[in-house]
Design a protein around this motif. Structure first.
Motif, PDB file in Angstrom:
ATOM      1  N   ASN A 253       0.795  -1.223   0.000  1.00  0.00           N
ATOM      2  CA  ASN A 253       0.000   0.000   0.000  1.00  0.00           C
ATOM      3  C   ASN A 253       0.829   1.276   0.000  1.00  0.00           C
ATOM      4  OD1 ASN A 253      -2.624  -1.152  -0.078  1.00  0.00           O
ATOM      5  ND2 ASN A 253      -2.405  -1.741   2.069  1.00  0.00           N
ATOM      6  N   PHE A 254       2.141   1.147   0.157  1.00  0.00           N
ATOM      7  CA  PHE A 254       3.027   2.311   0.098  1.00  0.00           C
ATOM      8  C   PHE A 254       4.160   2.000  -0.866  1.00  0.00           C
ATOM      9  CE2 PHE A 254       0.686   2.918   3.958  1.00  0.00           C
ATOM     10  CZ  PHE A 254       0.517   4.289   4.055  1.00  0.00           C
ATOM     11  N   CYS A 255       4.605   3.029  -1.585  1.00  0.00           N
ATOM     12  CA  CYS A 255       5.539   2.823  -2.683  1.00  0.00           C
ATOM     13  C   CYS A 255       6.918   3.421  -2.414  1.00  0.00           C
ATOM     14  CB  CYS A 255       4.949   3.401  -3.964  1.00  0.00           C
ATOM     15  SG  CYS A 255       3.418   2.574  -4.476  1.00  0.00           S
ATOM     16  N   GLN A 256       7.840   3.122  -3.326  1.00  0.00           N
ATOM     17  CA  GLN A 256       9.250   3.409  -3.105  1.00  0.00           C
ATOM     18  C   GLN A 256       9.584   4.892  -3.036  1.00  0.00           C
ATOM     19  OE1 GLN A 256      12.094   4.226  -5.438  1.00  0.00           O
ATOM     20  NE2 GLN A 256      13.604   3.741  -3.860  1.00  0.00           N
ATOM     21  N   ARG A 257       8.758   5.731  -3.592  1.00  0.00           N
ATOM     22  CA  ARG A 257       9.002   7.177  -3.501  1.00  0.00           C
ATOM     23  C   ARG A 257       8.542   7.766  -2.173  1.00  0.00           C
ATOM     24  NH1 ARG A 257       7.237   9.554  -9.414  1.00  0.00           N
ATOM     25  NH2 ARG A 257       8.579   8.217 -10.673  1.00  0.00           N
ATOM     26  N   GLY A 258       8.062   6.891  -1.300  1.00  0.00           N
ATOM     27  CA  GLY A 258       7.610   7.377  -0.008  1.00  0.00           C
ATOM     28  C   GLY A 258       6.188   7.895  -0.027  1.00  0.00           C
ATOM     29  N   GLU A 259       5.365   7.336  -0.910  1.00  0.00           N
ATOM     30  CA  GLU A 259       3.981   7.792  -1.056  1.00  0.00           C
ATOM     31  C   GLU A 259       3.004   6.622  -0.921  1.00  0.00           C
ATOM     32  OE1 GLU A 259       3.833   9.420  -4.952  1.00  0.00           O
ATOM     33  OE2 GLU A 259       5.025  11.189  -4.457  1.00  0.00           O
ATOM     34  N   PRO A 260       1.780   6.898  -0.474  1.00  0.00           N
ATOM     35  CA  PRO A 260       0.755   5.842  -0.517  1.00  0.00           C
ATOM     36  C   PRO A 260       0.351   5.596  -1.963  1.00  0.00           C
ATOM     37  CG  PRO A 260      -0.215   7.924   0.201  1.00  0.00           C
ATOM     38  CD  PRO A 260       1.261   8.155   0.110  1.00  0.00           C
ATOM     39  N   ALA A 261       0.030   4.355  -2.289  1.00  0.00           N
ATOM     40  CA  ALA A 261      -0.438   4.031  -3.645  1.00  0.00           C
ATOM     41  C   ALA A 261      -1.802   4.663  -3.874  1.00  0.00           C
ATOM     42  CB  ALA A 261      -0.521   2.522  -3.816  1.00  0.00           C
ATOM     43  N   ILE A 262      -2.120   4.938  -5.125  1.00  0.00           N
ATOM     44  CA  ILE A 262      -3.360   5.651  -5.436  1.00  0.00           C
ATOM     45  C   ILE A 262      -4.595   4.803  -5.114  1.00  0.00           C
ATOM     46  CG2 ILE A 262      -3.469   4.958  -7.864  1.00  0.00           C
ATOM     47  CD1 ILE A 262      -4.287   7.980  -8.381  1.00  0.00           C
ATOM     48  N   VAL A 263      -4.466   3.463  -5.243  1.00  0.00           N
ATOM     49  CA  VAL A 263      -5.505   2.526  -4.766  1.00  0.00           C
ATOM     50  C   VAL A 263      -4.788   1.368  -4.077  1.00  0.00           C
ATOM     51  CG1 VAL A 263      -7.319   3.111  -6.420  1.00  0.00           C
ATOM     52  CG2 VAL A 263      -5.633   1.349  -7.014  1.00  0.00           C
ATOM     53  N   ASN A 264      -5.530   0.588  -3.309  1.00  0.00           N
ATOM     54  CA  ASN A 264      -4.892  -0.421  -2.464  1.00  0.00           C
ATOM     55  C   ASN A 264      -4.276  -1.588  -3.250  1.00  0.00           C
ATOM     56  OD1 ASN A 264      -6.724  -2.809  -2.581  1.00  0.00           O
ATOM     57  ND2 ASN A 264      -8.209  -1.433  -1.623  1.00  0.00           N
ATOM     58  N   LYS A 265      -3.486  -2.366  -2.542  1.00  0.00           N
ATOM     59  CA  LYS A 265      -2.685  -3.420  -3.171  1.00  0.00           C
ATOM     60  C   LYS A 265      -3.527  -4.515  -3.811  1.00  0.00           C
ATOM     61  CE  LYS A 265      -2.034  -5.557   1.407  1.00  0.00           C
ATOM     62  NZ  LYS A 265      -1.037  -5.802   2.476  1.00  0.00           N
ATOM     63  N   TYR A 266      -4.702  -4.795  -3.276  1.00  0.00           N
ATOM     64  CA  TYR A 266      -5.534  -5.850  -3.850  1.00  0.00           C
ATOM     65  C   TYR A 266      -6.126  -5.411  -5.190  1.00  0.00           C
ATOM     66  CZ  TYR A 266      -5.050  -8.104   0.660  1.00  0.00           C
ATOM     67  OH  TYR A 266      -4.522  -8.705   1.785  1.00  0.00           O
ATOM     68  N   ALA A 267      -6.522  -4.152  -5.285  1.00  0.00           N
ATOM     69  CA  ALA A 267      -7.035  -3.629  -6.549  1.00  0.00           C
ATOM     70  C   ALA A 267      -5.942  -3.643  -7.610  1.00  0.00           C
ATOM     71  CB  ALA A 267      -7.563  -2.211  -6.355  1.00  0.00           C
ATOM     72  N   ARG A 268      -4.736  -3.258  -7.236  1.00  0.00           N
ATOM     73  CA  ARG A 268      -3.615  -3.235  -8.184  1.00  0.00           C
ATOM     74  C   ARG A 268      -3.183  -4.643  -8.565  1.00  0.00           C
ATOM     75  NH1 ARG A 268      -0.876  -0.818  -4.249  1.00  0.00           N
ATOM     76  NH2 ARG A 268       1.170  -1.187  -5.228  1.00  0.00           N
ATOM     77  N   ALA A 269      -3.285  -5.590  -7.620  1.00  0.00           N
ATOM     78  CA  ALA A 269      -2.975  -6.984  -7.939  1.00  0.00           C
ATOM     79  C   ALA A 269      -3.974  -7.535  -8.952  1.00  0.00           C
ATOM     80  CB  ALA A 269      -2.995  -7.825  -6.663  1.00  0.00           C
ATOM     81  N   LYS A 270      -5.226  -7.180  -8.806  1.00  0.00           N
ATOM     82  CA  LYS A 270      -6.254  -7.648  -9.740  1.00  0.00           C
ATOM     83  C   LYS A 270      -5.970  -7.141 -11.149  1.00  0.00           C
ATOM     84  CE  LYS A 270     -11.260  -7.987 -10.375  1.00  0.00           C
ATOM     85  NZ  LYS A 270     -12.598  -7.644  -9.819  1.00  0.00           N
ATOM     86  N   ILE A 271      -5.565  -5.881 -11.252  1.00  0.00           N
ATOM     87  CA  ILE A 271      -5.221  -5.315 -12.559  1.00  0.00           C
ATOM     88  C   ILE A 271      -4.072  -6.100 -13.179  1.00  0.00           C
ATOM     89  CG2 ILE A 271      -4.310  -3.285 -13.746  1.00  0.00           C
ATOM     90  CD1 ILE A 271      -5.747  -1.571 -11.589  1.00  0.00           C
ATOM     91  N   ALA A 272      -3.071  -6.428 -12.373  1.00  0.00           N
ATOM     92  CA  ALA A 272      -1.914  -7.187 -12.866  1.00  0.00           C
ATOM     93  C   ALA A 272      -2.351  -8.545 -13.409  1.00  0.00           C
ATOM     94  CB  ALA A 272      -0.894  -7.361 -11.744  1.00  0.00           C
ATOM     95  N   LEU A 273      -3.207  -9.220 -12.670  1.00  0.00           N
ATOM     96  CA  LEU A 273      -3.673 -10.552 -13.076  1.00  0.00           C
ATOM     97  C   LEU A 273      -4.496 -10.497 -14.358  1.00  0.00           C
ATOM     98  CD1 LEU A 273      -4.670 -11.850  -9.530  1.00  0.00           C
ATOM     99  CD2 LEU A 273      -2.731 -12.657 -10.898  1.00  0.00           C
ATOM    100  N   LEU A 274      -5.247  -9.431 -14.539  1.00  0.00           N
ATOM    101  CA  LEU A 274      -6.080  -9.296 -15.733  1.00  0.00           C
ATOM    102  C   LEU A 274      -5.276  -8.918 -16.972  1.00  0.00           C
ATOM    103  CD1 LEU A 274      -9.180  -7.471 -14.196  1.00  0.00           C
ATOM    104  CD2 LEU A 274      -9.058  -9.836 -15.007  1.00  0.00           C
ATOM    105  N   ASN A 275      -4.008  -8.581 -16.763  1.00  0.00           N
ATOM    106  CA  ASN A 275      -3.178  -8.150 -17.892  1.00  0.00           C
ATOM    107  C   ASN A 275      -2.012  -9.088 -18.196  1.00  0.00           C
ATOM    108  OD1 ASN A 275      -3.977  -5.338 -19.079  1.00  0.00           O
ATOM    109  ND2 ASN A 275      -4.380  -5.205 -16.872  1.00  0.00           N
TER     110      ASN A 275
END
Length: 423
Positions: free
Chosen positions: A40-62
């Protein structure tokens, strides 16, 4: 069996990411694709724009088959710590054969040469590096200038973020003595930090900026339909978008702290503790706080990461131990049917345990230790570090949900309520 490993944040997933994924698959021709993704937090020191499960789903669909979470304690470190954790996850699966990452230079031999110099530091390099640090340069720039004399004109390649990260990936492979074969793909499109929206070739930074201004519809040109629909769903449910400035409450937290409290936290040295302590007393605006802390040796990203290090109470001793021993578990965020097959192989070969259900993390540890004590399997797990790393992930999720725009969905416990995504 060939298994491709990639390291991603997908914040959010855009056409540049899709290009990297497709070209990586074309290059390696793998049986399976594993992505290690920041939580849920990224390497630039920022929170991700949406949570990790939503982003994981996008990855799986692509096109990704299995998504594993990069533990928070690595996801919010500099390039070296980030790469060490990411490569550590891929290596410790016991099944990944190849890793592909983006590069501005497209020169893998150059990256290997630099990695070799940095791992086997010569006295000449060490002397010059220390000299550059004393002159007040940040760590990345001090390293670049120290290498300049050794690599002459080639050192210009060290100024780009993907090449810098690529060097760290190769260094991490060397640290783990990994058999994983590194490959690179020439990066196309906008630079990572390019704030200008350029349609299909826009950076994630530019896409987040457009969303920040309330023009979400405009991003259709820059992100695949799956990304657009999932972002739209998350936004409609009040779980995004989330931006860095939502962390402004940390300034009140800093005002409660003494200067010596900062000294205990990882990444606080060279006077950063004093600058944090003083800046918190001069402003209540987060961006202005960063500007007050900013100095030649303290980059914006380093300051933002340091803010998170304090927020998550990342003590120096445990962080150094994490960087010495590497990740202590494989956290499953999502998988498809092929990913399910691969998980069976990982269960047989991994040297650290798989965690699918967060509430079982202590029982999983007990079973691992029992098997090791009985000589059934040679698990490489440090009990204290395993618990510490995992509980920092839980804390990161609990703080992340507090940032949701809709206050009615800000309850803690995301990791205990959400099972891995299956598509």
């Amino acid at each position: 069996m060939k298994v491709l490993g990639i390291v991603v944040e997908y914040n959010p997933f855009h056409y540049g990411h899709l290009h990297h994924l497709k070209e990586s698959i074309k290059l390696v021709n793998p049986d399976y694709v594993v992505a290690v993704m920041s939580g849920n937090f990224c390497q630039r020191g920022e929170p991700a724009i949406v949570n990790k499960y939503a982003r994981a789903k996008i990855a799986l669909l692509n096109g990704v088959d299995l998504v594993l979470e990069l533990p928070t304690v690595y996801a919010i470190q500099d390039a070296g710590g980030f790469a060490l954790g990411s490569v550590g996850i891929l290596h410790k699966t016991g099944v990944v054969t190849d890793i592909v990452f983006g590069s501005e230079s497209g020169d893998i031999e150059f990256l290997k040469k630099v990695a070799h110099i940095l791992v086997n530091q010569t006295p000449e390099f060490q002397t010059e590096f220390k000299k550059q640090l004393k002159m007040g340069f940040s760590y990345p720039n001090a390293r670049k200038y120290a290498l300049m004399g050794i690599l002459s004109e080639e050192v210009a390649k060290l100024s780009k973020s993907n090449d810098i990260l690529g060097i760290e990936y190769v260094k991490a492979l060397m640290k783990f003595n990994s058999s994983i074969e590194p490959h690179i793909i020439k990066r196309i499109g906008a630079d990572d930090n390019d704030p200008e929206f350029r349609g299909k070739l826009s950076s994630a930074t530019a896409i987040r900026k457009v969303i920040r201004t309330g023009q979400f519809e405009v991003t259709r040109d820059a992100i695949p339909p799956t990304t657009y629909e999932i972002l739209k769903e998350e936004f409609s449910k009040g779980r995004g978008p989330i931006f860095w400035e939502y962390l402004e409450f940390v300034i009140a937290m800093f005002r409660k702290m003494k200067r010596e409290d900062f000294e205990k936290i990882y990444s606080f040295n060279e006077g950063l503790d004093l600058r944090f302590w003083e800046a918190a007393r001069q402003t209540g605006d987060l961006q202005q706080f960063v500007e007050l802390v900013k100095a030649k040796r303290f980059t914006y990203s380093r300051i933002r990461r340091a803010i998170l290090h304090v927020l998550f109470d990342l003590e120096k001793e445990q962080m150094e131990k994490s960087n010495m021993l590497g990740p202590q578990y494989l956290r499953i965020l999502g998988f498809n049917n092929k990913g399910r097959e691969l998980l069976k192989e990982i269960k047989k070969k991994s040297e650290i345990p798989l965690i699918a259900t967060a509430s079982l993390y202590k029982q999983i540890l007990e079973e691992v230790e029992k098997q090791r004590d009985e000589g059934k399997r040679e698990w490489k797990v440090d009990r204290e570090l395993y618990v510490w790393q995992f509980e920092k992930d839980i804390l990161a999720s609990d703080i992340y949900t507090f940032l949701y725009p809709d206050k009615s969905v800000r309850s803690a416990g995301m990791d205990f309520e959400q099972q891995p995504i299956m598509v």
